[in-house]
Write an enzyme that holds these catalytic residues in place. Structure first.
Site, PDB file in Angstrom:
ATOM      1  N   TYR A  56      14.144   6.287   4.394  1.00  0.00           N
ATOM      2  CA  TYR A  56      14.003   5.195   3.420  1.00  0.00           C
ATOM      3  C   TYR A  56      15.403   4.702   3.066  1.00  0.00           C
ATOM      4  O   TYR A  56      16.351   5.498   3.061  1.00  0.00           O
ATOM      5  CB  TYR A  56      13.280   5.734   2.175  1.00  0.00           C
ATOM      6  CG  TYR A  56      12.564   4.678   1.380  1.00  0.00           C
ATOM      7  CD1 TYR A  56      11.486   3.990   1.918  1.00  0.00           C
ATOM      8  CD2 TYR A  56      12.970   4.365   0.088  1.00  0.00           C
ATOM      9  CE1 TYR A  56      10.819   3.018   1.186  1.00  0.00           C
ATOM     10  CE2 TYR A  56      12.306   3.394  -0.651  1.00  0.00           C
ATOM     11  CZ  TYR A  56      11.235   2.732  -0.094  1.00  0.00           C
ATOM     12  OH  TYR A  56      10.580   1.771  -0.824  1.00  0.00           O
ATOM     13  N   ASN A 128       1.031  -1.284  -4.697  1.00  0.00           N
ATOM     14  CA  ASN A 128       0.284  -2.157  -3.788  1.00  0.00           C
ATOM     15  C   ASN A 128      -0.277  -3.417  -4.443  1.00  0.00           C
ATOM     16  O   ASN A 128      -0.082  -4.508  -3.915  1.00  0.00           O
ATOM     17  CB  ASN A 128      -0.795  -1.351  -3.060  1.00  0.00           C
ATOM     18  CG  ASN A 128      -0.183  -0.465  -1.984  1.00  0.00           C
ATOM     19  OD1 ASN A 128       0.712  -0.907  -1.262  1.00  0.00           O
ATOM     20  ND2 ASN A 128      -0.625   0.771  -1.895  1.00  0.00           N
ATOM     21  N   ASN A 154      -7.215  -2.934   6.099  1.00  0.00           N
ATOM     22  CA  ASN A 154      -7.951  -1.885   5.379  1.00  0.00           C
ATOM     23  C   ASN A 154      -7.034  -0.972   4.575  1.00  0.00           C
ATOM     24  O   ASN A 154      -7.501  -0.058   3.907  1.00  0.00           O
ATOM     25  CB  ASN A 154      -8.740  -1.026   6.366  1.00  0.00           C
ATOM     26  CG  ASN A 154      -7.827  -0.221   7.280  1.00  0.00           C
ATOM     27  OD1 ASN A 154      -6.949  -0.790   7.913  1.00  0.00           O
ATOM     28  ND2 ASN A 154      -7.999   1.087   7.347  1.00  0.00           N
ATOM     29  N   SER A 155      -5.711  -1.198   4.648  1.00  0.00           N
ATOM     30  CA  SER A 155      -4.799  -0.376   3.842  1.00  0.00           C
ATOM     31  C   SER A 155      -5.055  -0.684   2.371  1.00  0.00           C
ATOM     32  O   SER A 155      -5.717  -1.680   2.036  1.00  0.00           O
ATOM     33  CB  SER A 155      -3.348  -0.715   4.199  1.00  0.00           C
ATOM     34  OG  SER A 155      -3.054  -2.037   3.769  1.00  0.00           O
ATOM     35  N   ARG A 177      -7.586  -2.212  13.140  1.00  0.00           N
ATOM     36  CA  ARG A 177      -7.585  -1.647  14.488  1.00  0.00           C
ATOM     37  C   ARG A 177      -8.824  -0.803  14.768  1.00  0.00           C
ATOM     38  O   ARG A 177      -8.900  -0.134  15.788  1.00  0.00           O
ATOM     39  CB  ARG A 177      -6.313  -0.839  14.729  1.00  0.00           C
ATOM     40  CG  ARG A 177      -6.103   0.309  13.776  1.00  0.00           C
ATOM     41  CD  ARG A 177      -4.891   1.120  14.162  1.00  0.00           C
ATOM     42  NE  ARG A 177      -4.723   2.271  13.293  1.00  0.00           N
ATOM     43  CZ  ARG A 177      -3.881   3.256  13.521  1.00  0.00           C
ATOM     44  NH1 ARG A 177      -3.123   3.238  14.599  1.00  0.00           N
ATOM     45  NH2 ARG A 177      -3.781   4.250  12.687  1.00  0.00           N
ATOM     46  N   GLY A 242       5.887  -3.816   5.717  1.00  0.00           N
ATOM     47  CA  GLY A 242       5.713  -2.449   6.174  1.00  0.00           C
ATOM     48  C   GLY A 242       5.850  -2.401   7.681  1.00  0.00           C
ATOM     49  O   GLY A 242       5.867  -3.449   8.352  1.00  0.00           O
ATOM     50  N   MET A 244       4.034   0.198   9.848  1.00  0.00           N
ATOM     51  CA  MET A 244       3.234   1.396  10.093  1.00  0.00           C
ATOM     52  C   MET A 244       3.281   1.855  11.552  1.00  0.00           C
ATOM     53  O   MET A 244       3.162   3.039  11.832  1.00  0.00           O
ATOM     54  CB  MET A 244       1.777   1.170   9.666  1.00  0.00           C
ATOM     55  CG  MET A 244       1.549   1.027   8.170  1.00  0.00           C
ATOM     56  SD  MET A 244       2.172   2.382   7.142  1.00  0.00           S
ATOM     57  CE  MET A 244       1.318   3.814   7.767  1.00  0.00           C
ATOM     58  N   TRP A 267      10.515  -6.243  -0.714  1.00  0.00           N
ATOM     59  CA  TRP A 267      10.624  -4.841  -1.115  1.00  0.00           C
ATOM     60  C   TRP A 267      10.321  -4.837  -2.614  1.00  0.00           C
ATOM     61  O   TRP A 267      11.130  -5.309  -3.407  1.00  0.00           O
ATOM     62  CB  TRP A 267      12.027  -4.307  -0.821  1.00  0.00           C
ATOM     63  CG  TRP A 267      12.179  -2.859  -1.101  1.00  0.00           C
ATOM     64  CD1 TRP A 267      11.197  -1.925  -1.249  1.00  0.00           C
ATOM     65  CD2 TRP A 267      13.423  -2.158  -1.241  1.00  0.00           C
ATOM     66  NE1 TRP A 267      11.742  -0.694  -1.473  1.00  0.00           N
ATOM     67  CE2 TRP A 267      13.110  -0.799  -1.467  1.00  0.00           C
ATOM     68  CE3 TRP A 267      14.763  -2.543  -1.184  1.00  0.00           C
ATOM     69  CZ2 TRP A 267      14.083   0.162  -1.663  1.00  0.00           C
ATOM     70  CZ3 TRP A 267      15.731  -1.581  -1.375  1.00  0.00           C
ATOM     71  CH2 TRP A 267      15.396  -0.241  -1.602  1.00  0.00           C
ATOM     72  N   LYS A 324      -6.669   6.726  -0.232  1.00  0.00           N
ATOM     73  CA  LYS A 324      -5.412   7.397  -0.564  1.00  0.00           C
ATOM     74  C   LYS A 324      -5.593   8.897  -0.766  1.00  0.00           C
ATOM     75  O   LYS A 324      -6.661   9.367  -1.153  1.00  0.00           O
ATOM     76  CB  LYS A 324      -4.859   6.829  -1.881  1.00  0.00           C
ATOM     77  CG  LYS A 324      -4.239   5.481  -1.727  1.00  0.00           C
ATOM     78  CD  LYS A 324      -2.847   5.615  -1.167  1.00  0.00           C
ATOM     79  CE  LYS A 324      -2.266   4.279  -0.804  1.00  0.00           C
ATOM     80  NZ  LYS A 324      -1.215   4.376   0.198  1.00  0.00           N
TER      81      LYS A 324
END
Ligand SMILES: NC(=O)c1ccc[n+]([C@@H]2O[C@H](COP(=O)([O-])OP(=O)(O)OC[C@H]3O[C@@H](n4cnc5c(N)ncnc54)[C@H](OP(=O)(O)O)[C@@H]3O)[C@@H](O)[C@H]2O)c1
Length: 330
Positions: A56, A128, A154-155, A177, A242, A244, A267, A324
């Site tokens: 990070y 989020n 779907n996140s 996906r 992001g 991923m 950010w 989560k």
């Protein structure tokens, strides 16, 4: 009241399940302008894992306690604190390390959560939903009925985008996906839900009636981001937030020359640090309003106690989750 607290801690960067442990610390004491918050819940976000791994952009001084967000109850106030009461449910700032039983924070940095929002959901309102709100407000001037497209729909962030866009009257093309997510995301308000692949552009065109899509939201990178960019109208903007897939963006020059696409990034921690208190509250208000109406409910696959920190982070690192992984505190 207990005289000690448990806190997750890591002394070196590495695989979170290897480097994290739980240690006992003294119960925190507030300075005049501080409050002690007894944690209720804190999620494990991708950024938390990245930070522990040392991937990070901000590296904390080690040893460190992870956790970019969370919510808890104010249990003690410094003698100079005004406008905050013991018992209030509050959202923590992103730089305190929320994976611990209790934390001491400058009172002015706490955001008080209104009635009617569960602590567990309040714990996941800052990163989020706030990012989704900014993504839909700060990049392209969308009008009611306009379309946008996003991957990893779907996140948690993607589902927030769907709900906020729906609220604002925008239409969403949601790329995932896994085919099994299509009906679920449609039921949550996604106007079009498509499985990522080589025919994405053709499918987007036919399902939206050839709509002009001026905003793309990318949290995957690599080929997926390129397929999203290819669906944008000339002059459109792809905002990346992001990566991923861990793959870099691949932008053919033609998308710049012939389509004049714009590539931006966000950010949320930086936005948060730069925002004034009133700008933050202005952003939280509609999110609180939606949460009070039962919206922006982040799905949870499993809640762990902090003592199971290793199992929890290993679980959070798995893909194809239904929600989560969070810590719930006693
Ligand atoms: N820039 C910022 O300020 C900011 C703020 C908020 C979030 N974010 C970023 O937004 C992203 C989503 O965060 P979140 O908390 O919403 O995540 P999340 O709920 O944990 O969901 C992760 C998502 O990533 C997908 N995914 C995982 N590995 C993938 C791969 N190799 N290829 C394609 N998709 C993959 C998952 O799909 P499956 O379900 O199919 O596995 C799922 O849709 C993260 O990268 C996070 O760091 C950034």
């Amino acid at each position: 009241m207990s005289k000690s607290i448990s806190a997750a801690v890591y002394e070196t960067h590495g695989n979170p399940a290897d480097v994290l442990r739980v240690e006992l610390r003294p119960w925190p004491t507030p300075a005049v302008d501080e409050a002690v918050v007894k944690m209720s819940a804190a999620p494990i976000n991708p950024a938390d894992l990245n930070q522990i791994e040392g991937k990070y952009p901000v590296r904390p001084e080690l040893p460190a306690t992870p956790g970019f967000e969370g919510a808890g109850i104010v249990v003690e106030l410094g003698s100079g604190v005004k406008n905050l009461t013991s018992g209030a449910l509050v959202i923590l700032p992103h730089n305190v390390g929320t994976w611990r039983d209790a934390v001491v924070v400058k009172a002015e940095e706490l955001v008080v959560v209104p009635e009617g929002i569960e602590p567990v959901q309040a714990a996941m309102l800052k990163i989020n939903p706030l990012t989704a709100w900014r993504l839909l407000h700060d990049y392209v001037d969308l009008q009611k009925g306009d379309w946008l497209i996003q991957n990893a729909a779907n996140s948690a962030a993607g589902r927030d985008v769907i709900q906020i866009a729906h609220e604002l009257g925008y239409k969403t093309v949601n790329v995932v996906r896994r085919a099994e997510l299509v009906d679920e995301l449609r039921a949550e308000g996604g106007d079009v839900v498509l499985v990522d692949g080589d025919s994405l552009r053709k499918e987007v065109k036919s399902t939206t009636g050839g709509a002009s899509i001026r905003l793309g939201l990318n949290s995957v990178g690599g080929d997926s981001a390129l397929r999203l960019a290819n669906c944008l109208a000339p002059g459109g903007t792809l905002v990346s937030f992001g990566a991923m897939s861990l793959q870099p963006l691949k932008i053919p020059t033609g998308l710049l020359i012939f389509k004049d696409l714009r590539f931006r990034g966000i950010w949320i921690n930086k936005w948060y640090d730069k925002a004034t208190r009133s700008e933050r509250m202005k952003a939280f208000r509609p999110l609180f309003d939606m949460a009070q109406r039962g919206l922006l409910k982040t799905r949870i696959e499993k809640a762990y106690p902090l003592s199971d920190v290793k199992a929890a982070v290993a679980h959070a690192a798995q893909s194809k989750r239904s929600g989560k992984i969070i810590f719930e505190f006693e």
